[in-house]
Each structure stands twice: as structure tokens, then as C-alpha cells.
Design a protein around this motif. Sequence first.
Motif, PDB file in Angstrom:
ATOM      1  N   ARG A  43      -7.382   6.263  30.647  1.00 56.53           N
ATOM      2  CA  ARG A  43      -8.058   6.837  31.820  1.00 56.53           C
ATOM      3  C   ARG A  43      -7.531   8.243  32.106  1.00 56.53           C
ATOM      4  O   ARG A  43      -8.294   9.172  32.359  1.00 56.53           O
ATOM      5  CB  ARG A  43      -7.833   5.922  33.028  1.00 56.53           C
ATOM      6  CG  ARG A  43      -8.559   6.360  34.285  1.00 56.53           C
ATOM      7  CD  ARG A  43      -8.463   5.321  35.398  1.00 56.53           C
ATOM      8  NE  ARG A  43      -7.203   4.612  35.438  1.00 56.53           N
ATOM      9  CZ  ARG A  43      -6.168   4.950  36.203  1.00 56.53           C
ATOM     10  NH1 ARG A  43      -6.233   5.998  36.984  1.00 56.53           N
ATOM     11  NH2 ARG A  43      -5.060   4.242  36.193  1.00 56.53           N
ATOM     12  N   LYS A  44      -6.203   8.413  32.040  1.00 58.25           N
ATOM     13  CA  LYS A  44      -5.615   9.737  32.276  1.00 58.25           C
ATOM     14  C   LYS A  44      -6.038  10.716  31.190  1.00 58.25           C
ATOM     15  O   LYS A  44      -6.265  11.898  31.455  1.00 58.25           O
ATOM     16  CB  LYS A  44      -4.092   9.645  32.358  1.00 58.25           C
ATOM     17  CG  LYS A  44      -3.610   9.035  33.649  1.00 58.25           C
ATOM     18  CD  LYS A  44      -2.109   9.056  33.745  1.00 58.25           C
ATOM     19  CE  LYS A  44      -1.678   8.468  35.088  1.00 58.25           C
ATOM     20  NZ  LYS A  44      -0.239   8.524  35.269  1.00 58.25           N
ATOM     21  N   GLY A  45      -6.166  10.231  29.961  1.00 51.51           N
ATOM     22  CA  GLY A  45      -6.634  11.088  28.863  1.00 51.51           C
ATOM     23  C   GLY A  45      -8.052  11.564  29.105  1.00 51.51           C
ATOM     24  O   GLY A  45      -8.378  12.733  28.877  1.00 51.51           O
ATOM     25  N   LYS A  46      -8.912  10.675  29.575  1.00 48.92           N
ATOM     26  CA  LYS A  46     -10.301  11.060  29.871  1.00 48.92           C
ATOM     27  C   LYS A  46     -10.349  12.076  31.012  1.00 48.92           C
ATOM     28  O   LYS A  46     -11.121  13.027  30.970  1.00 48.92           O
ATOM     29  CB  LYS A  46     -11.128   9.827  30.223  1.00 48.92           C
ATOM     30  CG  LYS A  46     -11.463   8.967  29.020  1.00 48.92           C
ATOM     31  CD  LYS A  46     -12.292   7.762  29.416  1.00 48.92           C
ATOM     32  CE  LYS A  46     -12.587   6.890  28.211  1.00 48.92           C
ATOM     33  NZ  LYS A  46     -13.348   5.690  28.578  1.00 48.92           N
ATOM     34  N   LYS A  61     -11.030  17.706  32.733  1.00 50.23           N
ATOM     35  CA  LYS A  61     -10.480  18.899  33.381  1.00 50.23           C
ATOM     36  C   LYS A  61     -10.403  20.051  32.383  1.00 50.23           C
ATOM     37  O   LYS A  61     -10.722  21.193  32.709  1.00 50.23           O
ATOM     38  CB  LYS A  61      -9.095  18.588  33.944  1.00 50.23           C
ATOM     39  CG  LYS A  61      -8.540  19.667  34.827  1.00 50.23           C
ATOM     40  CD  LYS A  61      -7.262  19.214  35.510  1.00 50.23           C
ATOM     41  CE  LYS A  61      -6.786  20.258  36.489  1.00 50.23           C
ATOM     42  NZ  LYS A  61      -5.593  19.817  37.212  1.00 50.23           N
ATOM     43  N   TYR A  62      -9.986  19.760  31.152  1.00 50.06           N
ATOM     44  CA  TYR A  62      -9.917  20.780  30.104  1.00 50.06           C
ATOM     45  C   TYR A  62     -11.298  21.370  29.833  1.00 50.06           C
ATOM     46  O   TYR A  62     -11.438  22.588  29.725  1.00 50.06           O
ATOM     47  CB  TYR A  62      -9.332  20.172  28.825  1.00 50.06           C
ATOM     48  CG  TYR A  62      -9.512  21.032  27.608  1.00 50.06           C
ATOM     49  CD1 TYR A  62      -8.696  22.138  27.391  1.00 50.06           C
ATOM     50  CD2 TYR A  62     -10.518  20.767  26.689  1.00 50.06           C
ATOM     51  CE1 TYR A  62      -8.860  22.938  26.281  1.00 50.06           C
ATOM     52  CE2 TYR A  62     -10.692  21.568  25.573  1.00 50.06           C
ATOM     53  CZ  TYR A  62      -9.867  22.645  25.370  1.00 50.06           C
ATOM     54  OH  TYR A  62     -10.045  23.438  24.281  1.00 50.06           O
ATOM     55  N   MET A  63     -12.307  20.519  29.726  1.00 54.40           N
ATOM     56  CA  MET A  63     -13.668  21.006  29.455  1.00 54.40           C
ATOM     57  C   MET A  63     -14.164  21.876  30.614  1.00 54.40           C
ATOM     58  O   MET A  63     -14.802  22.903  30.395  1.00 54.40           O
ATOM     59  CB  MET A  63     -14.613  19.826  29.216  1.00 54.40           C
ATOM     60  CG  MET A  63     -14.292  19.022  27.964  1.00 54.40           C
ATOM     61  SD  MET A  63     -14.266  19.988  26.458  1.00 54.40           S
ATOM     62  CE  MET A  63     -16.005  20.251  26.223  1.00 54.40           C
ATOM     63  N   SER A  64     -13.851  21.473  31.839  1.00 58.76           N
ATOM     64  CA  SER A  64     -14.254  22.263  33.006  1.00 58.76           C
ATOM     65  C   SER A  64     -13.572  23.631  32.995  1.00 58.76           C
ATOM     66  O   SER A  64     -14.224  24.661  33.221  1.00 58.76           O
ATOM     67  CB  SER A  64     -13.907  21.504  34.284  1.00 58.76           C
ATOM     68  OG  SER A  64     -14.174  22.285  35.416  1.00 58.76           O
ATOM     69  N   LEU A  65     -12.274  23.646  32.718  1.00 56.70           N
ATOM     70  CA  LEU A  65     -11.540  24.912  32.649  1.00 56.70           C
ATOM     71  C   LEU A  65     -12.060  25.788  31.506  1.00 56.70           C
ATOM     72  O   LEU A  65     -12.179  27.009  31.653  1.00 56.70           O
ATOM     73  CB  LEU A  65     -10.047  24.651  32.477  1.00 56.70           C
ATOM     74  CG  LEU A  65      -9.326  24.074  33.690  1.00 56.70           C
ATOM     75  CD1 LEU A  65      -7.898  23.692  33.319  1.00 56.70           C
ATOM     76  CD2 LEU A  65      -9.340  25.040  34.845  1.00 56.70           C
TER      77      LEU A  65
END
Length: 100
Positions: free
Chosen positions: A29-32, A37-41
Motif C-alpha cells: 500500500r505504501k509503495g502504491k 506521489k512520484y507520478m504526480s510530482l
Amino acid sequence: MKMSHKLGLIGVIAGTSVAVYCSHRQLERKGKQAKAKYMSLKDDLHEIIEKTSSVSNNFQNLSHDIDKYSPVFEELMDEISEFQFLIKPHLDKIEKAQSK
């Protein structure tokens, strides 16, 4: 081996399995969340890069236009100065008449 030892070991194995499963689910879940968040950034960074490029192009166009139209601006300023010089005596007379 006694039956109580066997049941105890089965309990420990079952508890460990549940703990490993829960840890795995939590990490997944934390990985997802981290990936989202990475994709948004990443998307925000691409947008900033595009906007920076757009601003840079607009600045270059503005600089070019200022250089291109600088003589026109100077000519307009000269005409405004000349107009002010010609009309100033008349404005002074109007102000003098109003002050009386």
C-alpha cells in the motif's frame, strides 16, 4: 515431540505468517502511494518545464519587439515632448485665469 509443542509451533508459524502478510500488504500500500506521489510530482515537473520554456519564448519575443519598436517609442516620446512644449504656455494661461 509432545502435542502441546506441536500446537505451539503451529501457533507461532501462523502468527508469523499473519505478521508477514500484514507487513507485505502495508508495504504494498505504501509503495502504491509513493508511486502515485512520484507520478504526480513527475507530471508537475514536466508542466513547470513546459511553462518555463513558454515564458522564455515570450520573453525573447518581447525583447525582440522592444528592440524592433524602440525607434517608434522614441519618436512618440519626442512628439509628446514637442506637444507639451507647445501647449504649456496655453495651460499656464488657463491655470492663471482659474486661480484669479
